[in-house]
Scaffold this active site. Structure first.
Site, short mmCIF file in Angstrom:
data_model
loop_
_atom_site.label_atom_id
_atom_site.label_comp_id
_atom_site.label_asym_id
_atom_site.label_seq_id
_atom_site.Cartn_x
_atom_site.Cartn_y
_atom_site.Cartn_z
N SER A 170 0.85 -1.19 0.00
CA SER A 170 0.00 0.00 0.00
C SER A 170 0.88 1.22 0.00
O SER A 170 1.95 1.22 0.59
CB SER A 170 -0.87 0.05 1.25
OG SER A 170 -1.79 -0.99 1.24
N ASP A 227 7.68 11.15 -8.42
CA ASP A 227 7.61 10.54 -7.08
C ASP A 227 8.56 9.35 -6.97
O ASP A 227 8.20 8.30 -6.45
CB ASP A 227 6.17 10.13 -6.77
CG ASP A 227 5.96 9.86 -5.27
OD1 ASP A 227 6.76 10.35 -4.45
OD2 ASP A 227 5.00 9.14 -4.93
N1 LIG Z 1 3.22 -4.73 -10.05
C1 LIG Z 1 3.48 -4.96 -8.76
N2 LIG Z 1 3.88 -6.18 -8.34
C2 LIG Z 1 4.15 -6.40 -7.04
N3 LIG Z 1 4.07 -5.49 -6.06
C3 LIG Z 1 3.67 -4.24 -6.40
C4 LIG Z 1 3.36 -3.91 -7.75
N4 LIG Z 1 3.00 -2.60 -7.79
C5 LIG Z 1 3.08 -2.15 -6.53
N5 LIG Z 1 3.48 -3.10 -5.68
C6 LIG Z 1 3.68 -2.94 -4.21
O1 LIG Z 1 2.66 -2.09 -3.73
C7 LIG Z 1 3.22 -0.91 -3.13
C8 LIG Z 1 2.35 0.29 -3.43
O2 LIG Z 1 2.22 0.47 -4.83
P1 LIG Z 1 2.29 1.93 -5.48
O3 LIG Z 1 1.98 1.81 -6.92
O4 LIG Z 1 3.59 2.56 -5.12
O5 LIG Z 1 1.09 2.67 -4.71
P2 LIG Z 1 0.96 4.20 -4.27
O6 LIG Z 1 0.56 4.96 -5.49
O7 LIG Z 1 -0.12 4.21 -3.25
O8 LIG Z 1 2.28 4.63 -3.69
C9 LIG Z 1 4.64 -0.83 -3.69
O9 LIG Z 1 5.50 -0.19 -2.78
C10 LIG Z 1 5.00 -2.28 -3.89
O10 LIG Z 1 5.47 -2.84 -2.68
MG LIG Z 2 4.15 4.35 -4.16
#
Ligand SMILES: Nc1ncnc2c1ncn2[C@@H]1O[C@H](COP(=O)(O)OP(=O)(O)O)[C@@H](O)[C@H]1O
Ligand SMILES: [Mg+2]
Lengths: 318, 247
Positions: free
Chosen positions: A33, A146
């Site tokens: 998250s 970001d």
């Molecule tokens: N394609 C993916 N495969 C596995 N884990 C993911 C993937 N995308 C995101 N995550 C996990 O989810 C977390 C949050 O995703 P993220 O896109 O950075 O969300 P936010 O926009 O809320 O920061 C990441 O830090 C990672 O640990």
């Molecule tokens: Mg993120």
């Protein structure tokens, strides 16, 4: 009716989880998250593989959140690169929220990876892979805005992926900082404290140098394992690395590397023990670096000299 | 669910902005009172050991105080969550009331203690010292209870509107109604028998019920939050903060 604490707990549990209509995706555990969204692992029943599903957290203003996630999916779809996760699908959850489906990265974020204490050169190589993807996006007019260790992932095959293009600027918008929800607690522009550039805080114009700044922070993080602090001195022992980070994180955007590609080139020089542009070395440092780079030849020469001395000693003792 | 449930129309702007704008202030004030009445009332009753009527009067007085004394203008989102801020304000209000009633009991006139919301050293008399955390926590519990009660009420209304009152009853039986200490929660099979439904109907209805309840909870949460940031925090707290969140 007065609800008991237990009943409230049970109802709270109803709030969790997502439901994707249609039966194609079987939602499993939460992968992670962030400030704006949650990513779930799901099994794609049709293709029999796991995928990652990103959903924006419920927001105060859901319309805005919806457009933002759709935009993120489109930005990603426009960036085909081995270090940018491919998008497979978009849709609506049963509760009306938008989601998109992307490749599931089996691995860790760089934030977690550093805790396993990888070798310094390995860290730099991972960093360079991230730079490649960001430079690629920047060339296409997309600024990530970001970048930070928790938005960078390391996959099973050692590949690095740049995630979370949630507040990336679309090409040709010439945006100023103000659009996009702030995704931090500290108030002031988008980005994350420690990684966001001064112009993001103050609402200045956004350019790829914003990403240069953030990547400077990532480089500092990779060296020390701690998030850099806005305005605080860097505690990096390697002088060349410190010079690179300092240049990347200049307050004045024009004093930074002009592009992520230039930042990457300097880091590559550091890795190859060539002179780093951000650092003017002393003559003895130069000698030490050349010696370190050409260790094989230095030992060959030393060996040869030792041999000659021995031969000389042997012949004169007779 | 005591009191009337007030369905809030969707409004533009954050609660704080609307409270500060004279044009929207009256409606916003209504919304504030509707959202916070129950926890404030419960807290005052508990802290001061008041009866129903006295507690109601004092609750009313508190909201008047919040608006008329210009306390809202001093709310600073950088320093505290809205809920936490309000509970501290309530605590100092209660302390002040307590001191005044003590003074009256001793035969003095009306003692005037100035209310300073930022001061943490207001205490409810020597006999009932409470830690600041405890005050915030107990207020949070009541706040959360009221949130779910309002959400359930809204959900009930929605079910009636959809002509599916059974959906509400099903959720009530499945997740809300207490079971005897040694019993377990009713299984889907039990519910099917009790309600005279097919097992798949129970599954589908409960699915729909939980999804709709979720929407109602979020609506109720929005009504209690002052802006996007406040909402994000409250939502996260509600989901349970036991999860690792990237920073
Ligand atoms: N394609 C993916 N495969 C596995 N884990 C993911 C993937 N995308 C995101 N995550 C996990 O989810 C977390 C949050 O995703 P993220 O896109 O950075 O969300 P936010 O926009 O809320 O920061 C990441 O830090 C990672 O640990
Ligand atoms: Mg993120």
């Amino acid at each position: 009716m007065t609800l008991s604490d237990d009943a409230i707990d049970r109802l709270r549990r109803c709030l969790d989880g997502i439901e994707i209509p249609g039966g194609r995706y079987d939602v499993r555990e939460r992968l992670g998250s962030g400030a704006m969204g949650t990513v779930w692992r799901a099994t794609d029943r049709e293709l029999g593989r796991d995928v990652a599903v990103k959903v924006l957290n419920d927001a105060f203003d859901m319309d805005r959140a919806r457009t933002q996630l759709e935009r993120e999916a489109k930005t990603l779809a426009g960036l085909e690169h081995p270090s940018i996760p491919p998008v497979h699908d978009v849709g609506r959850l049963a509760d009306g929220r938008v989601f998109y489906v992307m490749k599931c990265v089996e691995g860790t974020t760089l934030a977690q990876w550093v805790r396993a204490n990888p070798a310094p050169a390995e860290r730099l190589r991972a960093f360079l892979k991230a730079c490649d993807a960001v430079a690629f996006a920047n060339e296409r007019g997309v600024v990530h805005r970001d970048l930070k260790p928790s938005n960078l992932m390391l996959g099973r095959f050692g590949e690095v992926l740049v995630m979370d293009w949630g507040i990336a600027t679309a090409p040709d918008l010439g945006e100023r900082e103000s659009s996009g929800r702030p995704r931090d607690d500290g108030g002031g522009g988008a980005g994350t404290p420690g990684y966001r550039a001064p112009e993001q805080r103050s609402g200045g114009p956004i350019s790829p140098r914003v990403d240069v700044y953030a990547l400077g922070g990532v480089l500092a993080f990779l060296d020390r394992g701690v998030d850099p602090v806005e305005g605080a001195a860097l505690e990096i022992s390697d002088r060349r690395l410190r010079a690179i980070v300092t240049r990347a994180r200049s307050e004045d955007p024009t004093r930074r590397y002009a592009s992520v590609a230039e930042l990457a080139a300097d880091v590559r020089r550091l890795l190859d023990r060539e002179p780093v542009h951000a650092y003017r070395e002393w003559p003895w440092e130069r000698v030490a670096r050349v010696v370190a780079r050409n260790q094989f030849f230095v030992w060959l020469i030393v060996g040869y000299l030792v041999l000659r001395v021995c031969m000389f000693a042997f012949s004169s003792s007779r | 669910m005591g009191g009337k449930s007030r369905a809030l129309p969707p409004t533009r702007g954050t609660l704080i902005e609307r409270l500060r704008d004279p044009a929207t202030a009256p409606a916003a004030y209504e919304a504030l009172v509707a959202a916070y009445w129950k926890p404030v009332y419960a807290q005052l009753r508990r802290r001061l050991g008041l009866g129903n009527e006295d507690a109601k009067d004092l609750t009313q007085a508190f909201f008047t105080h919040v608006v008329e004394r210009g306390s809202l203008a001093r709310y600073d989102r950088e320093r505290a969550r809205f809920r936490t801020w309000l509970s501290r304000l309530l605590e100092s209000f209660a302390a002040n009331e307590h001191a005044r009633s003590q003074a009256q009991k001793r035969g003095g006139g009306t003692a005037h203690v100035s209310i300073d919301p930022e001061s943490a050293d207001h205490r409810l008399g020597a006999s009932a010292p409470v830690a600041a955390d405890e005050v915030v926590e107990s207020f949070e519990r009541e706040w959360r209870r009221a949130l779910f009660e309002d959400a359930l009420e809204a959900f009930r209304a929605r079910c009636v509107e959809l002509g599916k009152p059974q959906r509400f009853d099903l959720l009530l039986r499945a997740d809300v109604t207490e079971v005897p200490p040694d019993g377990s929660r009713p299984s889907y099979r039990t519910l099917a028998t009790e309600f005279g439904l097919e097992l798949t109907q129970v599954t589908n209805e409960l699915h729909a019920a939980r999804r709709e309840l979720r929407a109602c909870v979020l609506d109720a949460l929005r009504a209690r939050c002052v802006d996007e940031d406040d909402f994000a925090h409250e939502r996260r707290a509600l989901e349970g903060s036991d999860r690792e969140i990237e920073r």
